[in-house]
Design an enzyme around this catalytic site. Structure first.
Site, PDB file in Angstrom:
ATOM      1  N   ARG A   8      14.454  64.905  37.145  1.00 62.10           N
ATOM      2  CA  ARG A   8      15.477  64.893  38.198  1.00 62.10           C
ATOM      3  C   ARG A   8      15.970  63.489  38.554  1.00 62.10           C
ATOM      4  O   ARG A   8      15.191  62.531  38.531  1.00 62.10           O
ATOM      5  CB  ARG A   8      14.920  65.558  39.458  1.00 62.10           C
ATOM      6  CG  ARG A   8      14.713  67.043  39.266  1.00 62.10           C
ATOM      7  CD  ARG A   8      14.055  67.695  40.470  1.00 62.10           C
ATOM      8  NE  ARG A   8      14.017  69.153  40.281  1.00 62.10           N
ATOM      9  CZ  ARG A   8      13.105  69.785  39.541  1.00 62.10           C
ATOM     10  NH1 ARG A   8      12.148  69.111  38.941  1.00 62.10           N
ATOM     11  NH2 ARG A   8      13.158  71.095  39.400  1.00 62.10           N
ATOM     12  N   HIS A  12      17.461  67.410  34.030  1.00 64.52           N
ATOM     13  CA  HIS A  12      17.505  67.502  32.563  1.00 64.52           C
ATOM     14  C   HIS A  12      18.910  67.260  31.988  1.00 64.52           C
ATOM     15  O   HIS A  12      19.359  67.979  31.088  1.00 64.52           O
ATOM     16  CB  HIS A  12      16.976  68.864  32.105  1.00 64.52           C
ATOM     17  CG  HIS A  12      15.524  69.090  32.421  1.00 64.52           C
ATOM     18  ND1 HIS A  12      14.623  68.062  32.600  1.00 64.52           N
ATOM     19  CD2 HIS A  12      14.802  70.243  32.590  1.00 64.52           C
ATOM     20  CE1 HIS A  12      13.424  68.578  32.860  1.00 64.52           C
ATOM     21  NE2 HIS A  12      13.501  69.883  32.869  1.00 64.52           N
ATOM     22  N   HIS A  43      10.755  69.957  25.637  1.00 66.42           N
ATOM     23  CA  HIS A  43      10.392  70.923  26.679  1.00 66.42           C
ATOM     24  C   HIS A  43       9.740  72.178  26.107  1.00 66.42           C
ATOM     25  O   HIS A  43      10.122  73.304  26.444  1.00 66.42           O
ATOM     26  CB  HIS A  43      11.655  71.277  27.477  1.00 66.42           C
ATOM     27  CG  HIS A  43      11.418  71.601  28.907  1.00 66.42           C
ATOM     28  ND1 HIS A  43      10.749  72.737  29.316  1.00 66.42           N
ATOM     29  CD2 HIS A  43      11.744  70.939  30.041  1.00 66.42           C
ATOM     30  CE1 HIS A  43      10.698  72.758  30.634  1.00 66.42           C
ATOM     31  NE2 HIS A  43      11.302  71.674  31.098  1.00 66.42           N
ATOM     32  N   ASP A  50       4.121  70.976  39.341  1.00 66.76           N
ATOM     33  CA  ASP A  50       5.402  70.568  38.754  1.00 66.76           C
ATOM     34  C   ASP A  50       5.564  69.087  39.088  1.00 66.76           C
ATOM     35  O   ASP A  50       6.449  68.695  39.832  1.00 66.76           O
ATOM     36  CB  ASP A  50       6.537  71.419  39.339  1.00 66.76           C
ATOM     37  CG  ASP A  50       7.824  71.278  38.535  1.00 66.76           C
ATOM     38  OD1 ASP A  50       7.818  70.512  37.554  1.00 66.76           O
ATOM     39  OD2 ASP A  50       8.827  71.932  38.898  1.00 66.76           O
ATOM     40  N   GLU A  70       5.468  67.272  29.428  1.00 66.01           N
ATOM     41  CA  GLU A  70       6.648  66.525  28.976  1.00 66.01           C
ATOM     42  C   GLU A  70       6.382  65.031  29.126  1.00 66.01           C
ATOM     43  O   GLU A  70       6.264  64.528  30.242  1.00 66.01           O
ATOM     44  CB  GLU A  70       7.864  66.917  29.806  1.00 66.01           C
ATOM     45  CG  GLU A  70       8.100  68.406  29.881  1.00 66.01           C
ATOM     46  CD  GLU A  70       8.876  68.799  31.128  1.00 66.01           C
ATOM     47  OE1 GLU A  70       9.863  68.130  31.467  1.00 66.01           O
ATOM     48  OE2 GLU A  70       8.479  69.765  31.792  1.00 66.01           O
TER      49      GLU A  70
HETATM   50  C1  BGC Z   1      10.773  70.853  35.676  1.00 66.24           C
HETATM   51  C2  BGC Z   1      10.786  72.091  36.529  1.00 66.24           C
HETATM   52  C3  BGC Z   1      11.903  72.965  36.076  1.00 66.24           C
HETATM   53  C4  BGC Z   1      11.735  73.273  34.621  1.00 66.24           C
HETATM   54  C5  BGC Z   1      12.909  74.033  34.118  1.00 66.24           C
HETATM   55  C6  BGC Z   1      10.593  71.260  34.271  1.00 66.24           C
HETATM   56  O1  BGC Z   1      10.637  70.130  33.453  1.00 66.24           O
HETATM   57  O2  BGC Z   1       9.764  69.978  36.079  1.00 66.24           O
HETATM   58  O3  BGC Z   1      10.949  71.778  37.887  1.00 66.24           O
HETATM   59  O4  BGC Z   1      11.982  74.147  36.824  1.00 66.24           O
HETATM   60  O5  BGC Z   1      11.654  72.095  33.895  1.00 66.24           O
HETATM   61  O6  BGC Z   1      12.550  75.103  33.428  1.00 66.24           O
END
Ligand code: BGC
Length: 382
Positions: free
Chosen positions: A111, A136, A210, A282, A348
């Site tokens: 983010r 992302h 991801h 998260d 990640e």
């Molecule tokens: C993030 C999550 C997000 C997800 C999306 C992750 O990399 O940290 O907050 O919901 O990606 O699927």
């Protein structure tokens, strides 16, 4: 030798001929040459290909759409193969509803607060797609573009070069960014990811992958009994929008302490404000080793039921551990199983979230004349 497109194709063709001459076929699982097949078409007719490659006991399928790892198969302790990454069996679901399953993420993994940052005195407004924040790379990140893919074989390695050029201003980011990602399967079955990028104007970059891991096999249930160890004494606490507060807080005495191996589920229901914000885990771990020139081991994941293990080594300073909290029972995987909360986790490797707005975090700025280079290696065992 610096590989150009011509030598790559010639090398792949030669390897294919050698395989045939030995009586082998360069098919998806046995041969060494990556094989291309049609996976589907986008609404505008663009063909999306699936590339299959195998080496050292690991089998990988990669899509030209988003550089997506559509399937990654590894054996358990009895030699039984399973696909250990969540995904779909059709392009329509990837386009319509993927939560970044298996995808390459750019320009900025994670983010950026309010989708805003300043660089060299200029302010930029990015595409916002996660409440008020940019996640992302924005509405159409690198995961939603078609990548040029070229196969290679090099010594005992087999792999793919993936290319995508993001134009100046795309999703609000400055500079034309030329990106090359190399997926390599080594003779030991390691999956190595090398990221490279150059720009013609100062910009920010934070590329990652991801993959949603479930070492018992996608669709087999929750990952709460997977065991995890992360070499990090600190993490980045967040606000309710999952933007780091700027503090590098100690994990000691919190549910975020994975310095000793524990199961993912052990502390996931502990009453804790940070877990409430993330609906589980998260968060970004500030890896003890920091930025390194060579990939260093930072995390080990193990599924006790199958014995499958994943070890991650990286050059990056951070690791976002996401425990699949937003999987909500609305997506169906290729094996026909519904994906529910906690059915997979992501690890990640990246720089910290919101780094462009956090002066104390390692910089994500890339300038003209510099080359962005990071590497992450996934090693499998059983
Ligand atoms: C993030 C999550 C997000 C997800 C999306 C992750 O990399 O940290 O907050 O919901 O990606 O699927």
């Amino acid at each position: 030798m610096e590989l150009n497109r011509r030598t790559v194709i010639a090398g792949a063709a030669a390897a294919g001929m050698a395989a045939t001459a030995l009586g082998g076929t360069a098919h998806a699982t046995g041969g060494r040459t990556p094989v291309k097949s049609l996976f589907g078409k986008l609404a505008d007719g663009t063909k999306i290909y699936s590339w299959s490659l195998a080496n050292g006991g690991t089998k990988l399928k990669v899509l030209s759409y988003g550089g997506i790892v559509q399937s990654l198969e590894i054996p358990d302790r009895h030699g039984k193969y399973k696909n250990v990454s969540l995904g779909f069996d059709n392009i329509e679901d990837y386009v319509a509803k993927t939560p970044y399953f298996g995808a390459l993420i750019g320009r900025y993994g994670n983010r950026i607060a309010k989708g805003q940052f300043s660089l060299d005195g200029k302010s930029y407004q990015l595409s916002v797609n996660d409440g008020v924040n940019s996640l992302h790379g924005g509405i159409k990140g690198f995961d939603k573009h078609v990548w040029d893919i070229e196969p290679f074989t090099k010594g005992t390695d087999v792999g793919l070069y993936l290319y995508y050029t993001s134009v100046d201003g795309e999703m609000g980011y400055p500079g034309t960014l030329k990106t090359k990602v190399t997926y390599t399967l080594t003779k030991h079955g390691d999956w190595r990811v090398d990221y490279e990028a150059t720009t013609d104007k100062a910009t920010v970059v934070n590329l990652t992958s991801h993959v949603y891991w479930n070492l018992a096999g996608e669709g087999s249930g929750s990952i709460y009994d997977h065991e995890l160890k992360i070499a990090a004494a600190r993490y980045t606490p967040v606000d309710s929008g999952l933007i780091p507060t700027g503090e590098l807080a100690k994990v000691a005495g919190t549910p975020f302490d994975f310095r000793r191996t524990k199961t993912v589920g052990e502390d996931i229901r502990v009453a804790n404000q940070q877990l409430l914000y993330g609906k589980g885990i998260d968060h970004n771990w500030a890896l003890d080793k920091g930025i390194t020139a060579k990939p260093e081991h930072v995390a080990t994941l193990r599924d006790p039921s199958s014995g499958r293990t994943l070890k991650i080594a990286t050059t990056e300073p951070g690791l976002q551990f996401y425990s699949g909290n937003f999987l909500d029972g609305t997506l169906v995987g290729p094996g026909g199983s519904i994906y529910r909360q906690g059915d997979a986790l992501c690890l990640e490797t990246q720089h910290f979230p919101d780094s462009p707005n956090q002066a104390s975090f390692p910089s994500t700025v890339l300038r003209q004349g510099q080359t962005y280079r990071t590497t992450t290696v996934h090693t499998f065992g059983n």
